[in-house]
Design a protein around this motif. Structure first.
Motif, PDB file in Angstrom:
ATOM      1  N   ALA A 270       1.010  -1.038   0.058  1.00  0.00           N
ATOM      2  CA  ALA A 270       0.013  -0.026  -0.017  1.00  0.00           C
ATOM      3  C   ALA A 270       0.669   1.288  -0.064  1.00  0.00           C
ATOM      4  N   ALA A 271       1.941   1.317   0.696  1.00  0.00           N
ATOM      5  CA  ALA A 271       2.882   2.261   0.786  1.00  0.00           C
ATOM      6  C   ALA A 271       3.412   2.619  -0.588  1.00  0.00           C
ATOM      7  N   ILE A 272       4.117   1.522  -1.166  1.00  0.00           N
ATOM      8  CA  ILE A 272       4.178   1.876  -2.690  1.00  0.00           C
ATOM      9  C   ILE A 272       3.369   2.425  -3.478  1.00  0.00           C
ATOM     10  N   LYS A 273       2.084   1.988  -3.572  1.00  0.00           N
ATOM     11  CA  LYS A 273       0.877   2.635  -4.426  1.00  0.00           C
ATOM     12  C   LYS A 273       0.758   4.070  -4.116  1.00  0.00           C
ATOM     13  N   LEU A 274       0.864   4.295  -2.702  1.00  0.00           N
ATOM     14  CA  LEU A 274       0.715   5.736  -2.221  1.00  0.00           C
ATOM     15  C   LEU A 274       1.879   6.576  -3.015  1.00  0.00           C
ATOM     16  N   ILE A 275       3.178   6.091  -2.817  1.00  0.00           N
ATOM     17  CA  ILE A 275       4.133   6.918  -3.327  1.00  0.00           C
ATOM     18  C   ILE A 275       4.136   6.887  -5.120  1.00  0.00           C
ATOM     19  N   GLU A 276       3.633   5.929  -5.687  1.00  0.00           N
ATOM     20  CA  GLU A 276       3.458   5.693  -7.039  1.00  0.00           C
ATOM     21  C   GLU A 276       2.490   7.014  -7.381  1.00  0.00           C
ATOM     22  N   PHE A 277       1.303   7.018  -6.602  1.00  0.00           N
ATOM     23  CA  PHE A 277       0.108   7.872  -6.925  1.00  0.00           C
ATOM     24  C   PHE A 277       0.630   9.224  -6.873  1.00  0.00           C
ATOM     25  N   LEU A 278       1.374   9.529  -5.651  1.00  0.00           N
ATOM     26  CA  LEU A 278       2.060  10.763  -5.738  1.00  0.00           C
ATOM     27  C   LEU A 278       3.014  11.357  -6.662  1.00  0.00           C
ATOM     28  N   THR A 279       3.266  10.589  -7.361  1.00  0.00           N
ATOM     29  CA  THR A 279       4.253  10.891  -8.580  1.00  0.00           C
ATOM     30  C   THR A 279       3.505  10.632  -9.949  1.00  0.00           C
ATOM     31  N   SER A 280       2.082  10.486  -9.789  1.00  0.00           N
ATOM     32  CA  SER A 280       1.293  10.342 -11.059  1.00  0.00           C
ATOM     33  C   SER A 280       0.829  11.875 -11.669  1.00  0.00           C
ATOM     34  N   GLU A 281       0.667  11.774 -13.003  1.00  0.00           N
ATOM     35  CA  GLU A 281       0.259  12.955 -13.484  1.00  0.00           C
ATOM     36  C   GLU A 281      -0.817  13.745 -12.691  1.00  0.00           C
ATOM     37  N   LYS A 282      -2.080  13.067 -12.099  1.00  0.00           N
ATOM     38  CA  LYS A 282      -2.917  13.701 -11.519  1.00  0.00           C
ATOM     39  C   LYS A 282      -2.445  14.436 -10.162  1.00  0.00           C
ATOM     40  N   ALA A 283      -1.841  13.698  -9.330  1.00  0.00           N
ATOM     41  CA  ALA A 283      -1.036  14.188  -8.164  1.00  0.00           C
ATOM     42  C   ALA A 283      -0.269  15.242  -8.278  1.00  0.00           C
ATOM     43  N   GLN A 284       0.475  15.102  -9.201  1.00  0.00           N
ATOM     44  CA  GLN A 284       1.529  15.953  -9.407  1.00  0.00           C
ATOM     45  C   GLN A 284       1.188  17.378  -9.724  1.00  0.00           C
ATOM     46  N   LYS A 285      -0.048  17.566 -10.484  1.00  0.00           N
ATOM     47  CA  LYS A 285      -0.618  18.860 -10.899  1.00  0.00           C
ATOM     48  C   LYS A 285      -1.154  19.354  -9.640  1.00  0.00           C
ATOM     49  N   MET A 286      -1.974  18.371  -8.885  1.00  0.00           N
ATOM     50  CA  MET A 286      -2.561  18.910  -7.642  1.00  0.00           C
ATOM     51  C   MET A 286      -1.638  19.329  -6.383  1.00  0.00           C
ATOM     52  N   TYR A 287      -0.442  18.376  -6.391  1.00  0.00           N
ATOM     53  CA  TYR A 287       0.504  18.753  -5.185  1.00  0.00           C
ATOM     54  C   TYR A 287       1.258  19.977  -5.659  1.00  0.00           C
ATOM     55  N   ALA A 288       1.650  20.305  -6.820  1.00  0.00           N
ATOM     56  CA  ALA A 288       2.523  21.524  -7.217  1.00  0.00           C
ATOM     57  C   ALA A 288       1.481  22.721  -7.227  1.00  0.00           C
ATOM     58  N   GLU A 289       0.188  22.633  -7.358  1.00  0.00           N
ATOM     59  CA  GLU A 289      -0.455  23.766  -7.371  1.00  0.00           C
ATOM     60  C   GLU A 289      -0.770  24.409  -5.814  1.00  0.00           C
ATOM     61  N   VAL A 290      -0.903  23.608  -5.131  1.00  0.00           N
ATOM     62  CA  VAL A 290      -1.504  23.879  -3.833  1.00  0.00           C
ATOM     63  C   VAL A 290      -0.453  24.725  -3.047  1.00  0.00           C
ATOM     64  N   ASN A 291       0.863  24.620  -3.128  1.00  0.00           N
ATOM     65  CA  ASN A 291       1.863  25.251  -2.661  1.00  0.00           C
ATOM     66  C   ASN A 291       3.055  25.967  -3.253  1.00  0.00           C
TER      67      ASN A 291
END
Length: 341
Positions: A270-291
């Motif tokens: 599950a941890a690997i899945k989370l890290i993979e998700f956080l590097t996904s296109e969807k998450a990268q856009k969300m993660y970078a924009e908020v900060n």
């Protein structure tokens, strides 16, 4: 730690412990603030069905992992800087992230060479220059900060802060320790005041005329420019130009927020899945924009604010592992030249 904080920490760990064997959950120790990652974790749960449990803390998470040992409920460590990731490796608290997806999503300079940490967002440590008192092109490199022409004109936070240790580490990596010491001593001689405050306080000092140049991370510009609750910070931001140093050679120094897989993770899949998700296109856009940070993954569109005020720039492509390994030497140099005195 107060008795109340100790009790709350114990309760949080107890809660983690109660779900430690659930296959559809992942436990996170996070130095990153809750508002930054909560939307991402909610999106992760919606996409995967895996519940994300989080403990947030500004400090002490590495010590907690160390004390818990094999009984730790933590699966993933999230940090706001590369320094704690390096420290976690040095303390043998993390395991390799074995994922072709992560390797494909994140450029090598933002991953440790032994796969024990990975960058999730990037930022540059730049020079904030007074619009009124510094001409365009008058300062172009980090090395220029040592020029005697800037005597009494530079502001910065403590040299011992992780952000500055990273920058000093990059100077050591590129120029060698002897030249880095000379540079740091000369920058100290050019300071307008004793190092103090955070990055925003340096920009405030530029606005108020206490100094003409300041070191700061890029995302603080976005935070100040959009701070409707404290409109004076908008004026601080408007008083400076952003200088991305060393554009004609190695590029501007970069750092990251990042993630690591806990050594004793009870839910490694599950941890690997989370890290993979956080590097996904969807998450990268969300993660970078908020900060107001830069995505580490190539091809992700920047926020409108970054596109308008920062544009394209050349980033230093040195592997951050080769920079962060100099943290101890950087700290020693800060003491040796009396930078914070």
């Amino acid at each position: 730690m107060t008795a109340k904080k100790a009790l709350l920490a114990g309760l949080a760990l107890s809660t983690f412990g109660s779900v430690a064997q659930a296959a559809d959950e992942v436990n996170i120790y996070s130095y990153r603030q809750e508002f930054l990652i909560k939307p991402l974790l909610e999106a992760f749960t919606a996409e995967t069905g895996i519940k994300a449990n989080v403990i947030f803390s500004k400090k002490g998470l590495l010590e907690r992992l160390e004390h818990e040992g094999a009984n730790s409920p933590a699966d993933v460590l999230l940090t706001s800087d590369v320094g704690p990731l390096y420290d976690a490796v040095q303390r043998d608290l993390v395991a390799p992230i074995d994922s072709d997806i992560v390797d494909a999503n994140v450029p090598s300079q933002y991953r440790s060479k032994d796969d024990k940490w990975v960058g999730l967002t990037a930022r540059s440590r730049i020079i904030y220059a007074s619009k009124d008192r510094v001409e365009d092109g008058e300062i172009q490199t980090y090395e220029d900060l040592a020029d005697p022409k800037w005597k009494g004109r530079i502001c910065t936070r403590s040299g011992k802060h992780s952000y500055n240790l990273s920058l000093i580490g990059s100077i050591i990596e590129h120029n060698g320790e002897e030249q880095a010491e000379q540079w740091l001593s000369a920058v100290k001689d050019n300071l307008a005041r004793r190092p103090q405050g955070n990055d925003r306080a340096q920009v405030k000092a530029v606005k108020e005329g206490q100094c003409d140049l300041a070191l700061g991370n890029t995302y603080y510009y976005g935070k100040m420019l959009t701070n409707t609750k404290e409109p004076e910070q908008v004026e601080w931001a408007k008083s400076v130009n952003l200088v991305f140093p060393n554009q004609n050679d190695r590029g501007a120094h970069m750092s990251i927020s990042g993630a690591a897989l806990a050594k004793n993770a009870p839910h490694p899949d599950a941890a690997i899945k989370l890290i993979e998700f956080l590097t996904s296109e969807k998450a990268q856009k969300m993660y970078a924009e908020v900060n107001y940070e830069f995505p580490v993954r190539a091809g992700i569109e920047w926020s409108d604010l970054l596109k308008e005020h920062m544009g394209e720039f050349k980033a230093d492509e040195v592997n951050l592992g080769d920079v962060v390994k100099h943290r101890a030497d950087a700290s020693r140099l800060v003491d040796k030249v009396g930078f914070d005195n």
